[in-house]
Design a protein around this motif. Structure first.
Motif, mmCIF file in Angstrom:
data_model
loop_
_atom_site.group_PDB
_atom_site.id
_atom_site.type_symbol
_atom_site.label_atom_id
_atom_site.label_comp_id
_atom_site.label_asym_id
_atom_site.label_seq_id
_atom_site.Cartn_x
_atom_site.Cartn_y
_atom_site.Cartn_z
ATOM 1 N N ILE A 133 55.380 -28.971 30.114
ATOM 2 C CA ILE A 133 54.962 -29.710 31.302
ATOM 3 C C ILE A 133 55.598 -31.092 31.243
ATOM 4 O O ILE A 133 55.279 -31.899 30.373
ATOM 5 N N ASN A 134 56.523 -31.346 32.141
ATOM 6 C CA ASN A 134 57.277 -32.600 32.128
ATOM 7 C C ASN A 134 56.784 -33.585 33.185
ATOM 8 O O ASN A 134 57.505 -34.466 33.602
ATOM 9 N N SER A 135 55.560 -33.391 33.652
ATOM 10 C CA SER A 135 55.025 -34.243 34.700
ATOM 11 C C SER A 135 54.699 -35.626 34.137
ATOM 12 O O SER A 135 54.255 -35.754 33.006
ATOM 13 N N THR A 136 54.913 -36.650 34.947
ATOM 14 C CA THR A 136 54.610 -38.013 34.539
ATOM 15 C C THR A 136 53.252 -38.427 35.087
ATOM 16 O O THR A 136 52.763 -37.866 36.074
ATOM 17 N N LEU A 137 52.642 -39.416 34.444
ATOM 18 C CA LEU A 137 51.355 -39.921 34.910
ATOM 19 C C LEU A 137 51.495 -40.543 36.289
ATOM 20 O O LEU A 137 50.631 -40.376 37.153
ATOM 21 N N SER A 138 52.593 -41.245 36.503
ATOM 22 C CA SER A 138 52.820 -41.856 37.819
ATOM 23 C C SER A 138 52.930 -40.794 38.902
ATOM 24 O O SER A 138 52.396 -40.947 40.000
ATOM 25 N N GLY A 139 53.617 -39.682 38.577
ATOM 26 C CA GLY A 139 53.738 -38.594 39.543
ATOM 27 C C GLY A 139 52.404 -37.975 39.879
ATOM 28 O O GLY A 139 52.156 -37.590 41.033
ATOM 29 N N PHE A 140 51.546 -37.868 38.885
ATOM 30 C CA PHE A 140 50.210 -37.320 39.131
ATOM 31 C C PHE A 140 49.415 -38.229 40.065
ATOM 32 O O PHE A 140 48.780 -37.778 41.012
#
Length: 287
Positions: free
Chosen positions: A242-249
């Motif tokens: 999972i390469n999702s960023t906190l900012s993206g979330f």
């Protein structure tokens, strides 16, 4: 009493202590003896060992107290050969093995406590509305169109909207009464979009506080805020990274139905009828 004697002697001291120990106990290993002995006999053994002790002498005596327990009685000679419990070290290193700077995160416990306390003070701002207060005094069980934690989040965002960094908004909270007297927070609230959050644009510390405010009852459903149902199934089956960023979330976070939003209440009344009551701030002069 049953005792076990361990010799860690070196050079000529090894032969001398072996002669003494062989006279009192049975040798059960190269450097280990065991016997049943009286207290007076043990004192005599210790006295003889001390008379012949040199810098290379190291003998420990363990009293066998039970099947699973022994007690260190004494050490004659070099105590550094044993630890405080009479155990012999098998390895040594000069490398620093205590990495306190990254292993012990509890050094930040005071900071965590401060953030948790600040979030606790702010997490119920959403209850300071005429709509919520009227619900407390009425017999109606109709749910709020937006739960109080989401309203608290929106209020917090408005309170620190133009602060460039964490220091700025913390200083504002120190003088919150003066700032409220100069700004119409209720009017700003009426003009904001209730279905959008600005957490991603807040300073780092403010993001932390905002997240604690909005999730103090329950976390948002991940499949509604970040992943589609088909992606969730793929993640479970393939175990991909999972390469999702906190900012993206944070950018995709929204008031999901039945998390902080009540679609049943919104179905009965239009948003224009609800919002004036919901967003009218009851508290004046501070929170």
């Amino acid at each position: 009493m049953i005792v076990t004697l361990i010799s860690q002697c070196e050079k000529k001291a090894l032969a001398r202590t072996r002669r003494v120990l062989d006279a009192f106990a049975d040798r059960i290993g190269d450097n280990t003896w065991q016997t049943v002995i009286t207290e007076d006999g043990l004192l005599a053994l210790k006295k003889l060992l001390r008379q012949t002790a040199t810098k290379n002498t190291a003998v420990s005596c363990h009293w066998i107290r039970g099947r699973r327990r022994s007690e260190l009685l004494w050490v004659v000679g070099n105590r550094s050969k044993f630890n405080s419990e009479g155990v012999v070290p098998v390895n040594s290193t000069k490398r620093k093995i205590l990495q306190n700077e990254w292993e012990n995160n509890w050094q930040y416990a005071p900071s965590i406590q401060i953030i948790a306390t600040l979030s606790a003070l702010l997490h119920d701002l959403g209850k300071s509305t005429i709509g919520f207060q009227n619900k407390l005094t009425s017999s109606s069980f109709i749910g709020d169109p937006y739960r109080h934690e989401w309203i608290s989040l929106k209020l917090f965002e408005l309170l620190i909207a133009d602060c460039p960094d964490d220091k700025a908004w913390l200083n504002r909270l120190l003088n919150i009464e003066q700032w409220l007297s100069e700004n119409d927070i209720a009017q700003r609230f009426k003009q904001c979009n209730p279905d959008k959050t600005n957490i991603a644009t807040l300073p780092p510390l403010a993001q932390w506080v905002a997240w604690l405010i909005v999730t103090h009852h329950r976390l948002p459903p991940v499949h509604e805020t970040f992943y589609k149902p088909s992606e969730i199934i793929r993640l479970k089956n393939d175990r991909i990274a999972i390469n999702s960023t906190l900012s993206g979330f944070y950018q995709q976070l929204r008031p999901v139905d039945f998390w902080v939003k009540n679609p049943r209440t919104l179905e009965d009344k239009s948003q224009n009828e609800i919002m004036p009551k919901l967003l009218a701030i009851q508290a004046t002069g501070g929170f």
